[in-house]
Motif scaffolding. Structure first.
Motif, mmCIF file in Angstrom:
data_model
loop_
_atom_site.group_PDB
_atom_site.id
_atom_site.type_symbol
_atom_site.label_atom_id
_atom_site.label_comp_id
_atom_site.label_asym_id
_atom_site.label_seq_id
_atom_site.Cartn_x
_atom_site.Cartn_y
_atom_site.Cartn_z
ATOM 1 N N ARG A 205 0.812 -1.218 0.000
ATOM 2 C CA ARG A 205 0.000 0.000 0.000
ATOM 3 C C ARG A 205 0.843 1.265 0.000
ATOM 4 O O ARG A 205 0.435 2.278 -0.569
ATOM 5 C CB ARG A 205 -0.943 -0.031 1.198
ATOM 6 N N ASN A 206 1.996 1.238 0.619
ATOM 7 C CA ASN A 206 2.872 2.419 0.622
ATOM 8 C C ASN A 206 3.496 2.669 -0.747
ATOM 9 O O ASN A 206 4.025 3.759 -1.001
ATOM 10 C CB ASN A 206 3.981 2.260 1.664
ATOM 11 N N ASN A 207 3.441 1.666 -1.624
ATOM 12 C CA ASN A 207 4.017 1.789 -2.964
ATOM 13 C C ASN A 207 3.004 1.367 -4.034
ATOM 14 O O ASN A 207 3.384 0.882 -5.092
ATOM 15 C CB ASN A 207 5.270 0.908 -3.065
ATOM 16 N N ILE A 208 1.717 1.597 -3.736
ATOM 17 C CA ILE A 208 0.662 1.034 -4.564
ATOM 18 C C ILE A 208 0.727 1.510 -6.012
ATOM 19 O O ILE A 208 0.552 0.718 -6.954
ATOM 20 C CB ILE A 208 -0.729 1.319 -3.950
ATOM 21 N N ASP A 209 1.004 2.784 -6.233
ATOM 22 C CA ASP A 209 1.031 3.299 -7.607
ATOM 23 C C ASP A 209 2.162 2.659 -8.413
ATOM 24 O O ASP A 209 1.996 2.370 -9.605
ATOM 25 C CB ASP A 209 1.182 4.822 -7.598
ATOM 26 N N LYS A 210 3.275 2.413 -7.752
ATOM 27 C CA LYS A 210 4.420 1.788 -8.416
ATOM 28 C C LYS A 210 4.078 0.360 -8.859
ATOM 29 O O LYS A 210 4.368 -0.052 -9.991
ATOM 30 C CB LYS A 210 5.616 1.783 -7.460
ATOM 31 N N PHE A 211 3.429 -0.393 -7.971
ATOM 32 C CA PHE A 211 3.078 -1.777 -8.314
ATOM 33 C C PHE A 211 1.972 -1.828 -9.359
ATOM 34 O O PHE A 211 1.956 -2.725 -10.211
ATOM 35 C CB PHE A 211 2.651 -2.539 -7.054
ATOM 36 N N LEU A 212 1.041 -0.863 -9.316
ATOM 37 C CA LEU A 212 -0.071 -0.870 -10.261
ATOM 38 C C LEU A 212 0.356 -0.517 -11.685
ATOM 39 O O LEU A 212 -0.404 -0.731 -12.628
ATOM 40 C CB LEU A 212 -1.171 0.092 -9.791
ATOM 41 N N GLU A 213 1.551 0.004 -11.841
ATOM 42 C CA GLU A 213 2.060 0.261 -13.191
ATOM 43 C C GLU A 213 2.196 -1.041 -13.980
ATOM 44 O O GLU A 213 2.014 -1.069 -15.196
ATOM 45 C CB GLU A 213 3.420 0.958 -13.115
ATOM 46 N N ASP A 214 2.502 -2.129 -13.267
ATOM 47 C CA ASP A 214 2.766 -3.404 -13.951
ATOM 48 C C ASP A 214 1.719 -4.478 -13.706
ATOM 49 O O ASP A 214 1.644 -5.454 -14.457
ATOM 50 C CB ASP A 214 4.132 -3.959 -13.503
ATOM 51 N N TYR A 215 0.907 -4.328 -12.649
ATOM 52 C CA TYR A 215 -0.001 -5.412 -12.271
ATOM 53 C C TYR A 215 -1.382 -4.901 -11.876
ATOM 54 O O TYR A 215 -1.522 -3.802 -11.354
ATOM 55 C CB TYR A 215 0.571 -6.193 -11.057
ATOM 56 N N ASN A 216 -2.397 -5.718 -12.146
ATOM 57 C CA ASN A 216 -3.658 -5.617 -11.431
ATOM 58 C C ASN A 216 -3.465 -6.379 -10.132
ATOM 59 O O ASN A 216 -2.908 -7.487 -10.134
ATOM 60 C CB ASN A 216 -4.808 -6.243 -12.227
ATOM 61 N N ILE A 217 -3.925 -5.832 -9.016
ATOM 62 C CA ILE A 217 -3.646 -6.447 -7.716
ATOM 63 C C ILE A 217 -4.945 -6.796 -6.999
ATOM 64 O O ILE A 217 -5.804 -5.942 -6.801
ATOM 65 C CB ILE A 217 -2.811 -5.498 -6.827
ATOM 66 N N VAL A 218 -5.072 -8.060 -6.595
ATOM 67 C CA VAL A 218 -6.159 -8.478 -5.716
ATOM 68 C C VAL A 218 -5.509 -8.879 -4.395
ATOM 69 O O VAL A 218 -4.596 -9.701 -4.354
ATOM 70 C CB VAL A 218 -7.008 -9.616 -6.322
ATOM 71 N N HIS A 219 -5.968 -8.256 -3.327
ATOM 72 C CA HIS A 219 -5.274 -8.285 -2.038
ATOM 73 C C HIS A 219 -6.202 -8.837 -0.964
ATOM 74 O O HIS A 219 -7.183 -8.209 -0.595
ATOM 75 C CB HIS A 219 -4.837 -6.850 -1.698
ATOM 76 N N ILE A 220 -5.904 -10.051 -0.468
ATOM 77 C CA ILE A 220 -6.628 -10.606 0.673
ATOM 78 C C ILE A 220 -5.855 -10.175 1.909
ATOM 79 O O ILE A 220 -4.810 -10.735 2.235
ATOM 80 C CB ILE A 220 -6.750 -12.133 0.569
ATOM 81 N N CYS A 221 -6.360 -9.150 2.585
ATOM 82 C CA CYS A 221 -5.550 -8.411 3.560
ATOM 83 C C CYS A 221 -5.811 -8.780 5.016
ATOM 84 O O CYS A 221 -5.098 -8.324 5.911
ATOM 85 C CB CYS A 221 -5.740 -6.916 3.367
ATOM 86 N N GLY A 222 -6.840 -9.599 5.299
ATOM 87 C CA GLY A 222 -7.093 -10.022 6.664
ATOM 88 C C GLY A 222 -8.171 -9.199 7.347
ATOM 89 O O GLY A 222 -8.423 -8.042 7.006
#
Length: 354
Positions: A205-222
């Motif tokens: 989450r602290n780097n969400i924009d960086k990761f979203l550049e390359d991936y769609n993210i589905v996050h099971i976060c608890g």
């Protein structure tokens, strides 16, 4: 009709393998009851399956000093008394334990009533609850070959871990639709366990924009870990916990970032999902996930990053490596000799049913 009482709780990992056995047990004519805690995650999961549920008292058995260590043994004794009453009422032919602290009083109560008990240990080394339960068990089913010699009194049976049949029948198309993803990017599934992983959650989450550049993210976060500020973030879908939709979401994943609990990693193996494992460190666990991850890394199924070494740059680099070499990891998993443990566990239950 034969009757089985199932138990296990504290995390989803102590419950969901039981669900993999339920359809086959019903098919064989077993009436199923469940014993868990009043407020544990197991209660919601089991009651959704329309299985009769008994709640008992259970104390946590800690490896470290805590003032509750002086009071929790009395909770365990109360739980044993409650479980004895349930055993006398239900008169099961057998008990199946998936571990967790609620299982200890149930297993002891079954032993006191001369009811056979089959336990299952997912991890390479038995957890504290299963170690305490073993003297009262008839047999202990284990997942890893290395575990056979770690169970005392020659009680181990190598079965593997049970995989829920519905997980194998998910739809990739429906999974992407559930997450509202397009087709332009690979899907990264993040699994922090049923209780979540704040450490992994924060890095993503602290780097969400960086990761979203390359991936769609589905996050099971608890449970309790949803980030309301990211609910509308395009390409990012989060769930506290997911049940009915899980087969489709897992099928939609191209790569997975996960903790290294035995249940989830064997599900990833069954689904042939290339993955990065970040095992819980020894600071916050008994080290079982480290051993699980090492076994999968050695077999060529996973990339392993120790928690102490993980940061956004290391993760990004390893995600790229995983994507670029997906076929290598898939081929290794396709050549695995590990089987779904459901049938072997069912056969063990049948053999020792009173």
């Amino acid at each position: 009709m034969k009757k089985i009482i199932m138990t296990g709780g504290g995390s989803a990992g102590h419950v969901t393998p039981n669900l993999a056995l339920v359809p086959k047990l019903k098919e064989l004519g077993y009436e199923i009851k469940y014993i868990g805690t009043k407020d544990g995650i197991e209660r919601k999961i089991i009651e959704q399956e329309k299985i009769d549920y008994y709640a008992i008292s259970s104390g946590k058995l800690r490896r470290y000093f805590d003032i509750k260590n002086f009071t929790d043994p009395f909770k365990v004794l109360k739980g044993i008394c409650q479980a004895v009453v349930i055993m006398k009422k239900e008169k099961p032919n057998i008990v199946f334990s998936k571990g967790g602290f609620v299982a200890v009083p149930v297993v002891i109560a079954a032993h006191l009533n001369k009811i056979p008990v089959i336990a299952h240990e997912s991890d390479m080394t038995p957890g504290l609850a299963n170690r305490l339960s073993t003297p009262y068990c008839t047999k202990v089913c284990v997942t890893f070959p290395e575990s056979v010699n770690k169970v005392k009194d020659n009680k181990a049976v190598l079965t593997g871990t049970p995989i829920r049949e519905e997980l194998l029948n998910g739809s990739r198309i429906l999974g992407r639709k559930i997450c509202e993803f397009g087709q332009e990017k690979p899907v990264l599934l993040i699994i922090g366990g049923s209780l979540g992983s704040k450490f992994i959650n924060d890095i993503i989450r602290n780097n969400i924009d960086k990761f979203l550049e390359d991936y769609n993210i589905v996050h099971i976060c608890g449970k309790g870990n949803l980030d309301k500020g990211l609910v509308e973030k395009k390409g990012y879908k989060q769930f506290e916990y997911i049940n009915e939709e899980l087969p489709h979401v897992m099928n939609a994943a191209d790569i997975v970032l996960s903790r290294a609990g035995a249940n989830v990693i064997f599900e990833l193996l069954a689904l042939k999902k290339p993955n990065i494992l970040v095992p819980l460190s020894k600071k916050s666990s008994r080290g079982d996930q480290i051993l699980n991850a090492a076994s999968f890394e050695k077999s060529g199924y996973s990339i392993v990053i120790q928690e102490e070494e993980l940061n956004e740059n290391v993760l990004m680099e390893n995600l790229r490596e995983l994507c670029n070499n997906r076929n290598k990891y898939i081929n290794n998993m396709e050549n695995s000799t590990v089987k779904n443990g459901t049938e072997a566990i069912i056969n063990t239950i049948k053999k020792y049913t009173k």
